[in-house]
Write a protein that holds these residues in place. Structure first.
Motif, PDB file in Angstrom:
ATOM      1  N   CYS A   4      30.697  27.092  45.845  1.00  0.00           N
ATOM      2  CA  CYS A   4      30.198  28.232  45.061  1.00  0.00           C
ATOM      3  C   CYS A   4      28.689  28.069  44.902  1.00  0.00           C
ATOM      4  O   CYS A   4      28.219  27.242  44.126  1.00  0.00           O
ATOM      5  CB  CYS A   4      30.875  28.277  43.698  1.00  0.00           C
ATOM      6  SG  CYS A   4      30.273  29.618  42.653  1.00  0.00           S
ATOM      7  N   HIS A   5      27.964  28.875  45.667  1.00  0.00           N
ATOM      8  CA  HIS A   5      26.502  28.789  45.632  1.00  0.00           C
ATOM      9  C   HIS A   5      25.939  29.393  44.354  1.00  0.00           C
ATOM     10  O   HIS A   5      24.934  28.914  43.832  1.00  0.00           O
ATOM     11  CB  HIS A   5      25.912  29.475  46.864  1.00  0.00           C
ATOM     12  CG  HIS A   5      26.261  28.757  48.128  1.00  0.00           C
ATOM     13  ND1 HIS A   5      25.495  27.738  48.633  1.00  0.00           N
ATOM     14  CD2 HIS A   5      27.322  28.891  48.961  1.00  0.00           C
ATOM     15  CE1 HIS A   5      26.056  27.262  49.736  1.00  0.00           C
ATOM     16  NE2 HIS A   5      27.169  27.954  49.956  1.00  0.00           N
ATOM     17  N   CYS A   6      26.572  30.426  43.849  1.00  0.00           N
ATOM     18  CA  CYS A   6      26.068  31.072  42.630  1.00  0.00           C
ATOM     19  C   CYS A   6      26.023  30.095  41.457  1.00  0.00           C
ATOM     20  O   CYS A   6      25.091  30.122  40.665  1.00  0.00           O
ATOM     21  CB  CYS A   6      26.950  32.247  42.241  1.00  0.00           C
ATOM     22  SG  CYS A   6      26.879  33.648  43.352  1.00  0.00           S
ATOM     23  N   ASN A   7      27.050  29.252  41.358  1.00  0.00           N
ATOM     24  CA  ASN A   7      27.166  28.377  40.194  1.00  0.00           C
ATOM     25  C   ASN A   7      27.026  26.899  40.555  1.00  0.00           C
ATOM     26  O   ASN A   7      27.332  26.038  39.730  1.00  0.00           O
ATOM     27  CB  ASN A   7      28.511  28.649  39.507  1.00  0.00           C
ATOM     28  CG  ASN A   7      28.571  30.086  39.040  1.00  0.00           C
ATOM     29  OD1 ASN A   7      27.794  30.496  38.198  1.00  0.00           O
ATOM     30  ND2 ASN A   7      29.459  30.866  39.623  1.00  0.00           N
ATOM     31  N   GLY A  35      33.275  30.877  41.052  1.00  0.00           N
ATOM     32  CA  GLY A  35      33.974  32.132  41.258  1.00  0.00           C
ATOM     33  C   GLY A  35      33.741  33.183  40.203  1.00  0.00           C
ATOM     34  O   GLY A  35      34.365  34.245  40.248  1.00  0.00           O
ATOM     35  N   ARG A  36      32.852  32.966  39.284  1.00  0.00           N
ATOM     36  CA  ARG A  36      32.711  33.901  38.167  1.00  0.00           C
ATOM     37  C   ARG A  36      31.491  34.799  38.279  1.00  0.00           C
ATOM     38  O   ARG A  36      31.192  35.540  37.355  1.00  0.00           O
ATOM     39  CB  ARG A  36      32.683  33.119  36.855  1.00  0.00           C
ATOM     40  CG  ARG A  36      33.949  32.279  36.696  1.00  0.00           C
ATOM     41  CD  ARG A  36      34.072  31.709  35.362  1.00  0.00           C
ATOM     42  NE  ARG A  36      34.913  32.617  34.589  1.00  0.00           N
ATOM     43  CZ  ARG A  36      35.456  32.301  33.425  1.00  0.00           C
ATOM     44  NH1 ARG A  36      35.226  31.136  32.905  1.00  0.00           N
ATOM     45  NH2 ARG A  36      36.204  33.165  32.791  1.00  0.00           N
ATOM     46  N   THR A  37      30.811  34.765  39.426  1.00  0.00           N
ATOM     47  CA  THR A  37      29.629  35.615  39.568  1.00  0.00           C
ATOM     48  C   THR A  37      29.868  36.661  40.660  1.00  0.00           C
ATOM     49  O   THR A  37      30.307  37.760  40.372  1.00  0.00           O
ATOM     50  CB  THR A  37      28.386  34.757  39.845  1.00  0.00           C
ATOM     51  OG1 THR A  37      28.281  33.762  38.827  1.00  0.00           O
ATOM     52  CG2 THR A  37      27.117  35.607  39.827  1.00  0.00           C
ATOM     53  N   CYS A  38      29.632  36.324  41.922  1.00  0.00           N
ATOM     54  CA  CYS A  38      29.791  37.325  42.981  1.00  0.00           C
ATOM     55  C   CYS A  38      31.211  37.362  43.554  1.00  0.00           C
ATOM     56  O   CYS A  38      31.626  38.358  44.119  1.00  0.00           O
ATOM     57  CB  CYS A  38      28.789  37.083  44.106  1.00  0.00           C
ATOM     58  SG  CYS A  38      29.184  35.692  45.182  1.00  0.00           S
ATOM     59  N   GLY A  39      31.947  36.256  43.467  1.00  0.00           N
ATOM     60  CA  GLY A  39      33.311  36.196  43.961  1.00  0.00           C
ATOM     61  C   GLY A  39      33.454  35.856  45.431  1.00  0.00           C
ATOM     62  O   GLY A  39      34.573  35.764  45.939  1.00  0.00           O
ATOM     63  N   ASN A  40      32.355  35.646  46.124  1.00  0.00           N
ATOM     64  CA  ASN A  40      32.449  35.349  47.559  1.00  0.00           C
ATOM     65  C   ASN A  40      33.136  34.022  47.863  1.00  0.00           C
ATOM     66  O   ASN A  40      33.588  33.812  48.978  1.00  0.00           O
ATOM     67  CB  ASN A  40      31.059  35.359  48.203  1.00  0.00           C
ATOM     68  CG  ASN A  40      30.522  36.754  48.356  1.00  0.00           C
ATOM     69  OD1 ASN A  40      31.273  37.725  48.321  1.00  0.00           O
ATOM     70  ND2 ASN A  40      29.216  36.866  48.503  1.00  0.00           N
ATOM     71  N   CYS A  41      33.219  33.149  46.896  1.00  0.00           N
ATOM     72  CA  CYS A  41      33.811  31.828  47.124  1.00  0.00           C
ATOM     73  C   CYS A  41      35.298  31.769  46.784  1.00  0.00           C
ATOM     74  O   CYS A  41      35.926  30.722  46.957  1.00  0.00           O
ATOM     75  CB  CYS A  41      33.068  30.792  46.289  1.00  0.00           C
ATOM     76  SG  CYS A  41      33.143  31.131  44.521  1.00  0.00           S
TER      77      CYS A  41
END
Ligand code: FES
Length: 77
Positions: A4-7, A35-41
């Motif tokens: 998860c790159h976002c987090n 998984g709590r930002t963009c959801g791509n992961c």
């Protein structure tokens, strides 16, 4: 490896979460923030949970109620 790159959550973080009792994507999301930002992961999270969680031997294709409840990004996709 970052899952998860976002987090900024790695596969090691996710495996540690599973080792500490996480049993679904929602548990991992709650514990790690993945998984709590963009959801791509989400699909990668789900694959790791399915591969390493002792009670998740089969791959699921639909989000469960707990995933929808905690608002895991992408759970409704
Ligand atoms: S990459 Fe995980 S929420 Fe965006």
């Amino acid at each position: 490896m970052y899952v998860c790159h976002c987090n900024v959550v790695t596969d090691r973080d996710i495996l540690e979460s599973i080792a500490n009792g996480a049993r679904c994507v929602a548990d991992v999301a709650r514990e790690t923030g993945a998984g709590r930002t963009c959801g791509n992961c989400i699909s990668s999270l789900r694959d790791l949970v399915c591969q390493h969680c002792p009670v998740r031997a089969e791959r699921r294709t639909e989000p469960d109620a707990a995933e929808r409840e905690v608002g895991v990004a992408g759970a409704a996709r």
